[in-house]
Design a protein around this motif. Structure first.
Motif, PDB file in Angstrom:
ATOM      1  N   ASP A 142      36.228  26.316   8.827  1.00 20.20           N
ATOM      2  CA  ASP A 142      35.939  27.710   9.169  1.00 20.20           C
ATOM      3  C   ASP A 142      35.493  27.838  10.625  1.00 20.20           C
ATOM      4  O   ASP A 142      35.793  28.832  11.284  1.00 20.20           O
ATOM      5  N   PHE A 143      34.752  26.823  11.113  1.00 18.86           N
ATOM      6  CA  PHE A 143      34.232  26.848  12.474  1.00 18.86           C
ATOM      7  C   PHE A 143      34.330  25.465  13.102  1.00 18.86           C
ATOM      8  O   PHE A 143      34.345  24.448  12.404  1.00 18.86           O
ATOM      9  N   ALA A 144      34.364  25.439  14.414  1.00 18.82           N
ATOM     10  CA  ALA A 144      34.212  24.208  15.168  1.00 18.82           C
ATOM     11  C   ALA A 144      33.308  24.521  16.353  1.00 18.82           C
ATOM     12  O   ALA A 144      33.379  25.613  16.931  1.00 18.82           O
ATOM     13  N   ILE A 145      32.436  23.586  16.695  1.00 15.93           N
ATOM     14  CA  ILE A 145      31.622  23.719  17.902  1.00 15.93           C
ATOM     15  C   ILE A 145      32.166  22.708  18.892  1.00 15.93           C
ATOM     16  O   ILE A 145      32.149  21.502  18.636  1.00 15.93           O
ATOM     17  N   ARG A 146      32.668  23.209  20.017  1.00 14.39           N
ATOM     18  CA  ARG A 146      33.389  22.370  20.961  1.00 14.39           C
ATOM     19  C   ARG A 146      32.809  22.495  22.366  1.00 14.39           C
ATOM     20  O   ARG A 146      32.333  23.559  22.767  1.00 14.39           O
ATOM     21  N   LEU A 147      32.878  21.388  23.101  1.00 13.58           N
ATOM     22  CA  LEU A 147      32.489  21.366  24.513  1.00 13.58           C
ATOM     23  C   LEU A 147      33.742  21.593  25.338  1.00 13.58           C
ATOM     24  O   LEU A 147      34.691  20.809  25.270  1.00 13.58           O
ATOM     25  N   SER A 148      33.767  22.677  26.105  1.00 19.64           N
ATOM     26  CA  SER A 148      34.982  23.041  26.830  1.00 19.64           C
ATOM     27  C   SER A 148      34.622  23.833  28.081  1.00 19.64           C
ATOM     28  O   SER A 148      33.554  24.449  28.161  1.00 19.64           O
ATOM     29  N   ALA A 273      38.641  30.790  13.348  1.00 21.24           N
ATOM     30  CA  ALA A 273      39.972  31.362  13.204  1.00 21.24           C
ATOM     31  C   ALA A 273      39.899  32.881  13.299  1.00 21.24           C
ATOM     32  O   ALA A 273      38.875  33.503  12.978  1.00 21.24           O
ATOM     33  N   ASP A 274      40.977  33.475  13.775  1.00 19.82           N
ATOM     34  CA  ASP A 274      41.038  34.933  13.805  1.00 19.82           C
ATOM     35  C   ASP A 274      40.871  35.485  12.386  1.00 19.82           C
ATOM     36  O   ASP A 274      41.426  34.957  11.429  1.00 19.82           O
ATOM     37  N   GLY A 275      40.086  36.534  12.257  1.00 19.53           N
ATOM     38  CA  GLY A 275      39.884  37.154  10.948  1.00 19.53           C
ATOM     39  C   GLY A 275      38.723  36.586  10.161  1.00 19.53           C
ATOM     40  O   GLY A 275      38.487  36.992   9.028  1.00 19.53           O
ATOM     41  N   ALA A 276      37.982  35.634  10.744  1.00 23.90           N
ATOM     42  CA  ALA A 276      36.856  35.040  10.015  1.00 23.90           C
ATOM     43  C   ALA A 276      35.782  36.074   9.704  1.00 23.90           C
ATOM     44  O   ALA A 276      35.051  35.947   8.718  1.00 23.90           O
ATOM     45  N   GLU A 278      36.077  38.805   8.457  1.00 25.53           N
ATOM     46  CA  GLU A 278      36.373  39.576   7.253  1.00 25.53           C
ATOM     47  C   GLU A 278      35.594  39.059   6.044  1.00 25.53           C
ATOM     48  O   GLU A 278      35.455  39.760   5.045  1.00 25.53           O
ATOM     49  N   ARG A 279      35.132  37.805   6.091  1.00 22.68           N
ATOM     50  CA  ARG A 279      34.290  37.257   5.024  1.00 22.68           C
ATOM     51  C   ARG A 279      32.835  37.415   5.420  1.00 22.68           C
ATOM     52  O   ARG A 279      32.428  37.008   6.508  1.00 22.68           O
ATOM     53  N   ALA A 280      32.043  38.004   4.541  1.00 21.06           N
ATOM     54  CA  ALA A 280      30.650  38.297   4.885  1.00 21.06           C
ATOM     55  C   ALA A 280      29.862  37.033   5.208  1.00 21.06           C
ATOM     56  O   ALA A 280      29.047  37.021   6.139  1.00 21.06           O
ATOM     57  N   ASP A 281      30.083  35.942   4.447  1.00 18.60           N
ATOM     58  CA  ASP A 281      29.307  34.738   4.699  1.00 18.60           C
ATOM     59  C   ASP A 281      29.675  34.103   6.036  1.00 18.60           C
ATOM     60  O   ASP A 281      28.809  33.589   6.753  1.00 18.60           O
ATOM     61  N   LEU A 282      30.975  34.153   6.408  1.00 18.32           N
ATOM     62  CA  LEU A 282      31.380  33.603   7.699  1.00 18.32           C
ATOM     63  C   LEU A 282      30.842  34.451   8.847  1.00 18.32           C
ATOM     64  O   LEU A 282      30.387  33.922   9.861  1.00 18.32           O
ATOM     65  N   ALA A 283      30.894  35.764   8.683  1.00 17.92           N
ATOM     66  CA  ALA A 283      30.338  36.647   9.709  1.00 17.92           C
ATOM     67  C   ALA A 283      28.837  36.417   9.852  1.00 17.92           C
ATOM     68  O   ALA A 283      28.287  36.411  10.966  1.00 17.92           O
ATOM     69  N   GLY A 284      28.161  36.203   8.715  1.00 19.75           N
ATOM     70  CA  GLY A 284      26.727  35.935   8.754  1.00 19.75           C
ATOM     71  C   GLY A 284      26.404  34.618   9.432  1.00 19.75           C
ATOM     72  O   GLY A 284      25.431  34.523  10.188  1.00 19.75           O
TER      73      GLY A 284
END
Length: 306
Positions: A142-148, A273-276, A278-284
């Motif tokens: 659902d997520f990645a934390i990246r150094l860029s 990802a685009d559209g994440a 839309e899910r309440a837990d991902l937005a939270g």
């Protein structure tokens, strides 16, 4: 009538190799051997009766047929991943999958997760620290934390915080490096290099004008965590990375030996990802993590005197 599909394992090998343009990188991502990837793709080519890759001595590229087929295979895996996520979204307990570098996970993310669990007790979190790039949504994250240095196209990027580089070592090693005026002489130091870091001693020397420091040799390690541990053990001088090095500095295990602090060109980014949203837990989770980053950098800046 049942679908006639090629072996799914071979398709997974093909998707990764085609996306990365390398059997070796695909093998590392999928945690198999390069030979397994090569043999799997040969089996796929034999099953399809089509050559998917043009194999040269030092290069690998998709054939026109392979490039065309990859679009369908990648889309199929993305659809499977999306369907799986939507199915999981209807369960009473949900899981958020996060890809994160090991040092950042242990020093920053994990100590804060309990606060998220208090806000979302019904949501589980899975943290993956393998050193590989992940694709959304095909790899199931659902997520990645990246150094860029900057965001890439194709996903939603939110900047969390950057780093500042400053030489650090143990107090005893600092004393051993002292010159007649009591200042630490980096020219006599063993430098500890992090081979996996995109910005290390070369970046610090370029920014501070310290071209006279010999960068060859020294001690080489493959992680920031190991560099800090080596420096604390008196093996040399590492580049501390604010705010990641605060723990050792506060405990007195490491000390700064130069006033020259250099801001990195890279930063930690939260990628989804685009559209994440839309899910309440991902937005939270996203809102919580960004808030944690803001509080963290604010507290670090307030506690650091320059």
């Amino acid at each position: 009538m049942p679908f006639r599909l090629p072996p799914l394992t071979s398709l997974r090998f093909f998707e990764a190799a085609g996306r990365l343009q390398s059997f070796k990188l695909a093998a590392a991502e999928l945690n198999v051997t390069p030979s397994a990837v090569s043999h799997g793709i040969v089996s796929l080519e034999q099953a399809l009766g089509v050559e998917l890759f043009a194999r040269e001595t030092r290069a690998l590229s998709l054939t026109p047929a392979g490039a065309d087929y990859l679009t369908y295979v990648a889309e199929a895996f993305a659809l499977l991943a999306t369907g799986t996520q939507r199915l999981a979204a209807h369960r009473a307990e949900r899981t958020i999958a996060v890809s994160c570098a090991p040092t950042l996970a242990s020093r920053w993310l994990l100590p804060r997760l309990q606060r998220f669990r208090r806000l979302w007790p019904q949501v589980n979190v899975r943290v993956d620290t393998s050193r590989r790039q992940v694709g959304f949504p095909a790899d199931g994250f659902d997520f990645a934390i990246r150094l860029s240095r900057a965001p890439d196209a194709g996903a939603d990027w939110t900047r969390l915080f950057g780093e500042q580089l400053v030489p650090v070592c143990s107090p005893a090693y600092r004393d051993a490096l002292g010159d007649a005026a009591g200042r630490a002489d980096l020219h006599r130091a063993t430098l500890i290099h992090v081979d996996s870091a995109s910005e290390d001693w070369q970046a610090w020397c370029d920014a501070t004008g310290m071209e006279s420091i010999a960068l060859a040799g020294g001690l080489h390690v493959d992680s920031i965590q190991l560099a800090f541990e080596a420096a604390a053990a008196g093996l040399g001088v590492a580049l501390g990375r604010h705010p990641m090095v605060e723990r050792e500095l506060a405990a007195g295990l490491l000390v700064e030996i130069s006033p020259a602090m250099v801001a990195t060109q890279t930063a930690y980014w939260l990628v989804c990802a685009d559209g994440a949203d839309e899910r309440a837990d991902l937005a939270g989770f996203k809102q919580w993590l960004v808030s944690e980053a803001e509080q963290f950098t604010g507290a670090s800046e307030g506690a650091t005197v320059r």
